[in-house]
Design a protein around this motif. Structure first.
Motif, mmCIF file in Angstrom:
data_model
loop_
_atom_site.group_PDB
_atom_site.id
_atom_site.type_symbol
_atom_site.label_atom_id
_atom_site.label_comp_id
_atom_site.label_asym_id
_atom_site.label_seq_id
_atom_site.Cartn_x
_atom_site.Cartn_y
_atom_site.Cartn_z
ATOM 1 N N ARG A 126 6.530 -2.294 10.672
ATOM 2 C CA ARG A 126 5.869 -1.201 11.389
ATOM 3 C C ARG A 126 6.007 0.110 10.625
ATOM 4 N N GLU A 127 7.171 0.333 10.024
ATOM 5 C CA GLU A 127 7.380 1.550 9.249
ATOM 6 C C GLU A 127 6.462 1.588 8.038
ATOM 7 N N PHE A 128 6.240 0.443 7.427
ATOM 8 C CA PHE A 128 5.320 0.393 6.291
ATOM 9 C C PHE A 128 3.913 0.813 6.717
ATOM 10 N N LEU A 129 3.444 0.263 7.826
ATOM 11 C CA LEU A 129 2.093 0.600 8.293
ATOM 12 C C LEU A 129 1.970 2.080 8.613
ATOM 13 N N ARG A 130 3.053 2.694 9.097
ATOM 14 C CA ARG A 130 3.037 4.128 9.389
ATOM 15 C C ARG A 130 3.065 4.972 8.119
ATOM 16 N N SER A 131 3.926 4.588 7.178
ATOM 17 C CA SER A 131 4.179 5.445 6.022
ATOM 18 C C SER A 131 3.239 5.217 4.844
ATOM 19 N N CYS A 132 2.648 4.006 4.727
ATOM 20 C CA CYS A 132 1.808 3.704 3.578
ATOM 21 C C CYS A 132 0.626 4.661 3.406
ATOM 22 N N HIS A 199 -4.871 -0.197 9.347
ATOM 23 C CA HIS A 199 -3.951 0.925 9.153
ATOM 24 C C HIS A 199 -4.111 1.641 7.809
ATOM 25 N N THR A 200 -4.569 0.929 6.790
ATOM 26 C CA THR A 200 -4.529 1.511 5.442
ATOM 27 C C THR A 200 -5.895 1.670 4.776
ATOM 28 N N VAL A 205 -8.283 6.872 0.686
ATOM 29 C CA VAL A 205 -7.992 5.734 -0.191
ATOM 30 C C VAL A 205 -8.500 4.456 0.478
ATOM 31 N N PRO A 206 -9.796 4.199 0.388
ATOM 32 C CA PRO A 206 -10.353 3.009 1.063
ATOM 33 C C PRO A 206 -10.068 1.720 0.308
ATOM 34 N N TRP A 207 -10.201 0.618 1.030
ATOM 35 C CA TRP A 207 -10.155 -0.706 0.409
ATOM 36 C C TRP A 207 -11.559 -1.080 -0.037
#
Length: 266
Positions: A126-132, A199-200, A205-207
């Motif tokens: 969850r922290e990764f999804l928030r901070s990435c 989330h990212t 910065v799109p995919w």
């Protein structure tokens, strides 16, 4: 999605080698522009196993100077790295001015394999999804050009490639126990990818998704897209003149039979 495969019939509309040669010339121009302007470029390659990431990276780097274009493919984190800030071991591989760095898998391991295989805790995930997203915005604000590519392959085409790897001794090394486990968790990986995109896949910065059921077209399309996303100018190529070899009659070379030559089998 039905697999289109890599059959010759799918490639009659274009000359792959000819088109790749054109793109290679443009990549050299891009390289010289990056060096001259001191640009910092990061390109992330993610996707399913056997989706063609490695082949695309190989064709991307073929005409380029390895001192300018570096490939980063990190292995399993060490015990020390596991205690660090998650992004830390990736940060030390970010480019300096005048460099292009290609990540063959990246910090998105946490949103994919680590999540699905249980290699991280729910809180770490969850922290990764928030901070990435904020981490990537920081990179962009620092002047880094960041591009992210997801290679999409159908389950039918992935299975065909896996079977080919198993039969081919030149490709069997690519097949790992993790690949087998990934096959049995196809749906879980699909869900993890969808959450990751939600989330990212940001405006900053799109995919970019690459349809890779046809490997050759995927390579050309991806390289072409990279060239379109980094504004560059064709640098003037200065002519090179080879200097004359020195004529030194005073130097006497040792006899050839003083050296050990390898057998000439070919």
């Amino acid at each position: 999605m039905k697999s289109s495969g890599d059959s010759n019939s799918k490639n009659k509309a274009f000359d792959y080698d000819k088109e790749l040669a054109k793109l290679h010339i443009e990549l050299v121009y891009l390289q010289e522009w990056v060096k001259t302007e001191g640009l910092k470029v990061v390109i992330i390659f993610e996707g399913r196993d056997a989706s063609g990431k490695g082949g695309t990276i190989k064709r991307f780097t073929e005409p380029l100077n390895p001192r300018v274009c570096k490939v980063v493919a990190l292995g399993v984190p060490t015990e020390k790295e596991k205690t660090q800030w998650y992004f830390q071991r990736y940060v030390e591989h970010l480019p300096h001015a005048g460099q292009i760095v290609l990540f063959d898998r990246s910090w998105y391991n946490r949103a994919g394999v680590e999540k699905v295989m249980g290699f991280c805790t729910d809180e770490e995930y969850r922290e990764f999804l928030r901070s990435c997203p904020e981490f990537e915005r920081m990179l962009v604000r620092s002047g880094i050009i960041l591009l992210k590519y997801w290679f999409s392959v159908s389950d039918e085409e992935q299975e065909r490639r896996f079977k080919n790897r198993i039969k081919n001794p030149l490709k069997r090394w690519k097949f790992s126990p993790m690949d087998l486990e990934s096959r049995s968790r196809w749906l879980e990986y699909s869900k993890a990818k969808d959450v990751m995109f939600a989330h990212t896949d940001t405006k900053q910065v799109p995919w970019y998704v690459v349809n890779s059921d046809n490997k050759k077209k995927a390579r050309l399309n991806c390289i072409s897209h990279v060239l379109s996303k980094i504004p560059y100018k064709k640098m003037k190529i200065e002519p090179i003149e080879l200097p004359e070899l020195p004529d030194d009659h005073a130097y006497v070379r040792p006899p050839m039979d003083y050296q050990t030559f390898i057998p000439e089998k070919y």
